[in-house]
Design a protein around this motif. Structure first.
Motif, PDB file in Angstrom:
ATOM      1  N   VAL A  35     -22.574  10.419  -6.483  1.00 29.66           N
ATOM      2  CA  VAL A  35     -21.412   9.200  -7.039  1.00 29.66           C
ATOM      3  C   VAL A  35     -21.608   8.459  -7.796  1.00 29.66           C
ATOM      4  O   VAL A  35     -22.069   8.394  -8.878  1.00 29.66           O
ATOM      5  CB  VAL A  35     -22.301   8.130  -5.664  1.00 29.66           C
ATOM      6  CG1 VAL A  35     -21.547   6.507  -6.433  1.00 29.66           C
ATOM      7  CG2 VAL A  35     -22.132   8.651  -4.342  1.00 29.66           C
ATOM      8  N   GLU A  36     -20.572   8.830  -8.757  1.00 28.91           N
ATOM      9  CA  GLU A  36     -19.788   7.463  -9.580  1.00 28.91           C
ATOM     10  C   GLU A  36     -19.135   6.488  -9.829  1.00 28.91           C
ATOM     11  O   GLU A  36     -19.470   5.578 -10.506  1.00 28.91           O
ATOM     12  CB  GLU A  36     -18.323   8.729 -10.196  1.00 28.91           C
ATOM     13  CG  GLU A  36     -19.388  10.655 -11.034  1.00 28.91           C
ATOM     14  CD  GLU A  36     -18.047  10.797 -11.787  1.00 28.91           C
ATOM     15  OE1 GLU A  36     -17.052  10.810 -11.361  1.00 28.91           O
ATOM     16  OE2 GLU A  36     -18.569  11.973 -11.619  1.00 28.91           O
ATOM     17  N   ASN A  37     -18.700   6.386  -8.246  1.00 30.47           N
ATOM     18  CA  ASN A  37     -18.521   5.039  -8.047  1.00 30.47           C
ATOM     19  C   ASN A  37     -17.989   4.028  -7.130  1.00 30.47           C
ATOM     20  O   ASN A  37     -18.589   5.060  -6.477  1.00 30.47           O
ATOM     21  CB  ASN A  37     -16.342   4.933  -8.362  1.00 30.47           C
ATOM     22  CG  ASN A  37     -15.522   5.435  -9.340  1.00 30.47           C
ATOM     23  OD1 ASN A  37     -16.025   4.969 -10.382  1.00 30.47           O
ATOM     24  ND2 ASN A  37     -14.977   7.010  -9.443  1.00 30.47           N
ATOM     25  N   VAL A  38     -19.132   2.821  -7.313  1.00 24.24           N
ATOM     26  CA  VAL A  38     -19.293   2.213  -5.984  1.00 24.24           C
ATOM     27  C   VAL A  38     -18.339   1.272  -6.301  1.00 24.24           C
ATOM     28  O   VAL A  38     -18.001   0.369  -6.888  1.00 24.24           O
ATOM     29  CB  VAL A  38     -20.790   2.259  -6.134  1.00 24.24           C
ATOM     30  CG1 VAL A  38     -21.013   2.928  -5.688  1.00 24.24           C
ATOM     31  CG2 VAL A  38     -21.309   1.190  -7.195  1.00 24.24           C
ATOM     32  N   MET A  39     -18.623   0.515  -4.846  1.00 26.20           N
ATOM     33  CA  MET A  39     -17.727  -0.836  -4.440  1.00 26.20           C
ATOM     34  C   MET A  39     -19.045  -1.412  -3.815  1.00 26.20           C
ATOM     35  O   MET A  39     -20.068  -1.858  -3.429  1.00 26.20           O
ATOM     36  CB  MET A  39     -16.960  -0.662  -3.079  1.00 26.20           C
ATOM     37  CG  MET A  39     -16.044   0.223  -2.830  1.00 26.20           C
ATOM     38  SD  MET A  39     -14.529  -0.256  -3.602  1.00 26.20           S
ATOM     39  CE  MET A  39     -13.828   1.185  -3.310  1.00 26.20           C
ATOM     40  N   VAL A  40     -19.193  -2.972  -4.709  1.00 24.76           N
ATOM     41  CA  VAL A  40     -20.520  -3.953  -4.889  1.00 24.76           C
ATOM     42  C   VAL A  40     -20.143  -4.796  -3.912  1.00 24.76           C
ATOM     43  O   VAL A  40     -19.000  -5.845  -4.003  1.00 24.76           O
ATOM     44  CB  VAL A  40     -20.826  -3.803  -6.136  1.00 24.76           C
ATOM     45  CG1 VAL A  40     -22.098  -4.964  -6.473  1.00 24.76           C
ATOM     46  CG2 VAL A  40     -20.736  -2.755  -7.328  1.00 24.76           C
ATOM     47  N   SER A  41     -20.953  -4.796  -3.415  1.00 24.19           N
ATOM     48  CA  SER A  41     -21.344  -6.356  -2.571  1.00 24.19           C
ATOM     49  C   SER A  41     -21.310  -7.949  -3.396  1.00 24.19           C
ATOM     50  O   SER A  41     -21.923  -7.446  -4.290  1.00 24.19           O
ATOM     51  CB  SER A  41     -21.924  -6.933  -1.319  1.00 24.19           C
ATOM     52  OG  SER A  41     -23.033  -6.588  -1.895  1.00 24.19           O
ATOM     53  N   LEU A  42     -20.688  -8.982  -3.426  1.00 18.70           N
ATOM     54  CA  LEU A  42     -21.203 -10.425  -4.255  1.00 18.70           C
ATOM     55  C   LEU A  42     -21.473 -11.042  -3.182  1.00 18.70           C
ATOM     56  O   LEU A  42     -20.545 -12.208  -2.635  1.00 18.70           O
ATOM     57  CB  LEU A  42     -19.441 -10.692  -4.884  1.00 18.70           C
ATOM     58  CG  LEU A  42     -20.388 -11.478  -6.247  1.00 18.70           C
ATOM     59  CD1 LEU A  42     -20.621 -10.810  -6.801  1.00 18.70           C
ATOM     60  CD2 LEU A  42     -18.098 -11.917  -6.918  1.00 18.70           C
ATOM     61  N   SER A  43     -22.148 -11.856  -3.130  1.00 22.36           N
ATOM     62  CA  SER A  43     -22.752 -12.473  -2.230  1.00 22.36           C
ATOM     63  C   SER A  43     -23.842 -13.851  -3.230  1.00 22.36           C
ATOM     64  O   SER A  43     -23.363 -14.584  -4.030  1.00 22.36           O
ATOM     65  CB  SER A  43     -23.640 -12.413  -1.270  1.00 22.36           C
ATOM     66  OG  SER A  43     -25.190 -12.302  -2.043  1.00 22.36           O
ATOM     67  N   GLY A  44     -23.746 -14.942  -2.452  1.00 22.78           N
ATOM     68  CA  GLY A  44     -24.419 -16.177  -3.795  1.00 22.78           C
ATOM     69  C   GLY A  44     -23.705 -16.609  -3.706  1.00 22.78           C
ATOM     70  O   GLY A  44     -22.132 -17.179  -3.053  1.00 22.78           O
ATOM     71  N   GLY A  45     -24.655 -18.053  -4.484  1.00 21.52           N
ATOM     72  CA  GLY A  45     -23.534 -19.656  -4.647  1.00 21.52           C
ATOM     73  C   GLY A  45     -22.567 -19.117  -5.960  1.00 21.52           C
ATOM     74  O   GLY A  45     -21.846 -20.658  -5.780  1.00 21.52           O
ATOM     75  N   ASN A  46     -22.684 -18.127  -5.939  1.00 17.85           N
ATOM     76  CA  ASN A  46     -21.558 -17.926  -7.419  1.00 17.85           C
ATOM     77  C   ASN A  46     -20.421 -17.694  -6.243  1.00 17.85           C
ATOM     78  O   ASN A  46     -18.985 -17.734  -7.567  1.00 17.85           O
ATOM     79  CB  ASN A  46     -21.608 -16.809  -8.381  1.00 17.85           C
ATOM     80  CG  ASN A  46     -22.213 -15.226  -7.682  1.00 17.85           C
ATOM     81  OD1 ASN A  46     -20.982 -15.082  -7.131  1.00 17.85           O
ATOM     82  ND2 ASN A  46     -23.440 -15.082  -7.271  1.00 17.85           N
ATOM     83  N   LEU A  47     -19.834 -17.924  -5.632  1.00 14.29           N
ATOM     84  CA  LEU A  47     -19.034 -17.116  -4.781  1.00 14.29           C
ATOM     85  C   LEU A  47     -17.821 -18.962  -4.825  1.00 14.29           C
ATOM     86  O   LEU A  47     -18.414 -20.180  -4.182  1.00 14.29           O
ATOM     87  CB  LEU A  47     -18.720 -16.999  -3.202  1.00 14.29           C
ATOM     88  CG  LEU A  47     -19.198 -15.260  -3.108  1.00 14.29           C
ATOM     89  CD1 LEU A  47     -19.417 -14.872  -2.079  1.00 14.29           C
ATOM     90  CD2 LEU A  47     -17.569 -14.446  -4.233  1.00 14.29           C
ATOM     91  N   THR A  48     -17.181 -18.577  -4.633  1.00 11.04           N
ATOM     92  CA  THR A  48     -15.751 -20.225  -4.895  1.00 11.04           C
ATOM     93  C   THR A  48     -14.688 -19.276  -3.988  1.00 11.04           C
ATOM     94  O   THR A  48     -13.741 -18.806  -4.110  1.00 11.04           O
ATOM     95  CB  THR A  48     -15.023 -20.362  -6.294  1.00 11.04           C
ATOM     96  OG1 THR A  48     -16.903 -20.925  -6.669  1.00 11.04           O
ATOM     97  CG2 THR A  48     -15.026 -22.342  -6.087  1.00 11.04           C
TER      98      THR A  48
END
Length: 422
Positions: free
Chosen positions: A82-95
């Motif tokens: 694997v070279e490229n990955v889609m990464v999840s983003l969660s937490g209170g930093n989402l607006t």
């Protein structure tokens, strides 16, 4: 990136790798998309998460080791690197922000370029030095006052407008995640908002059309997304999850974290039952794990510790939806997913506090998916795969344009490329 014990081939054009970075686990799924557009799971790896709290890196070395272990296991199973990955983003930093933009058309036909221009106007309304734009989702278009248009291309009008739902993240969070992933010899191809992805994997089309709130109960964060008219119209999170319940049990009953997790899983509930005072549970004292001396307490004490925290989660969700004015879209249904949603009584608690019909959501299965990783805890990972393979038209256009050199030059080349490939 792998410490391979056997030669691996590089991921092909049809290969997709997604990385769900959570507080309690890190999961990597590698999938292949065939010529017919069918997705099949080729590799799976999941690892206990360390150095991550509420979607934020707290220890680079520990987080790096957890990511490497999860990706390596998926690579070995898939037989490719694997070279490229889609990464999840969660937490209170989402607006979550909703903006309305419009532009003059002079009675001309609406083209791909006009769609790109109006989306870029919405993106430009966000200060990029303060926020990183994760998604820009057109909720609806309108043309000369006629609303509810899903795709205005080929239509004629004098004024084109769009209601956009823009999801942003804190630059410090996204850059630290990218830096940590880069230390694992991987590139972040794209960030995907975790509750949006989870909704794609567990919600039915009718639910998204009629209005529904997706609640993804993770270990460190409970994120949620409101869908209406088939689109994600509001996204947010509360910084409380299943790990907080475990910590409350450990503190309240004076036991170790591992025992607290076991008590929560085997005997825990968010709703009291009539026989809780008669049912006794064994609670090993803190610091005496090797001792035969255990405390025997009524189950009602365990429920009494769990209930206030679960109540707090749903009360905060209700308050955020009301303040944002998203209740008009939310409809009469709530769908729960995520590992912490499996706690007994959570469904009933959600129904009582939110005043809606509640069901537990499981992600739709894919070929090659093992039963052990098909439950609610993996809804985000599977939703990320669905997002990549069924991305909305506007986001495909924007991604194609971005890969072709940005939003200031070569637009006609991008449109030609997009039409050939999509």
């Amino acid at each position: 990136m792998s410490k391979n014990s056997k030669p691996l081939r590089k991921s092909g054009i049809g290969g997709i790798a997604v990385l769900d970075i959570g507080t309690t686990k890190i999961a990597c799924f590698i999938a292949q998309v065939d010529s017919a557009g069918e997705t099949k799971i080729a590799g799976i790896g999941h690892q206990l998460s360390k150095g991550i709290r509420s979607g934020i890196i707290t220890d680079f070395a520990e987080a790096e080791a957890s990511i490497v272990s999860a990706v390596h296991a998926a690579e070995q199973m898939a037989g490719e690197t694997v070279e490229n990955v889609m990464v999840s983003l969660s937490g209170g930093n989402l607006t979550s922000r909703n903006v309305t933009v419009e532009m003059t058309m002079l009675g001309e036909e609406v083209t791909d370029r006009d769609i790109m221009d109006i989306i870029e106007q919405g993106r430009a309304s966000i200060l990029h030095n303060e926020s990183d734009i994760i998604h820009c989702i057109p909720v609806s278009y309108y043309l000369d006052g006629a609303r509810g248009i899903s795709d205005p291309r080929k239509m004629y009008g004098k004024k084109l407008g769009a209601d956009l739902h823009i999801i942003t993240g804190l630059p410090s969070v996204t850059r630290n995640l990218a830096h940590c992933v880069a230390r694992c010899h991987l590139n972040v191809a794209e960030y995907i908002a975790a509750p949006y992805a989870s909704g794609l994997s567990v919600l039915e089309e009718d639910e998204k059309q009629l209005g529904v709130t997706l609640v993804d109960m993770g270990g460190g964060v409970t994120s949620f997304a409101v869908f209406g008219g088939g689109k994600n119209v509001y996204t947010d999170a509360v910084p409380i999850g299943g790990s907080h319940v475990t910590n409350d049990i450990a503190r309240g009953l004076s036991t170790g974290l591992s025992h607290a997790e076991r008590l929560k899983t085997l005997h825990g509930s968010a709703i009291a039952a009539t026989r809780d005072d008669q049912v006794m549970v064994d609670v090993p004292p803190l610091g005496e794990e090797e001792s035969d001396d255990v405390n025997t307490l009524p189950r009602s004490m365990l429920v009494g510790v769990i209930r206030p925290r679960i109540e707090e989660i749903f009360e905060m969700i209700r308050s955020k939806i009301e303040i944002a004015g998203a209740g008009a879209y939310a409809g009469k249904r709530v769908v729960l997913t995520g590992g912490a949603s499996q706690l007994l009584g959570v469904r009933e608690m959600a129904a009582n506090i939110l005043g809606k019909q509640v069901r537990l959501g499981r992600p739709r299965s894919l070929p090659g998916l093992a039963e052990a990783v098909s439950g609610p805890a993996f809804a985000t990972s599977l939703g990320m795969l669905e997002y990549v393979t069924k991305k909305p038209m506007e986001e495909q256009m924007f991604d194609a344009y971005r890969r072709r050199g940005g939003l200031t030059a070569g637009f006609e080349k991008m449109v030609s490329w997009f039409r050939e490939n999509f």
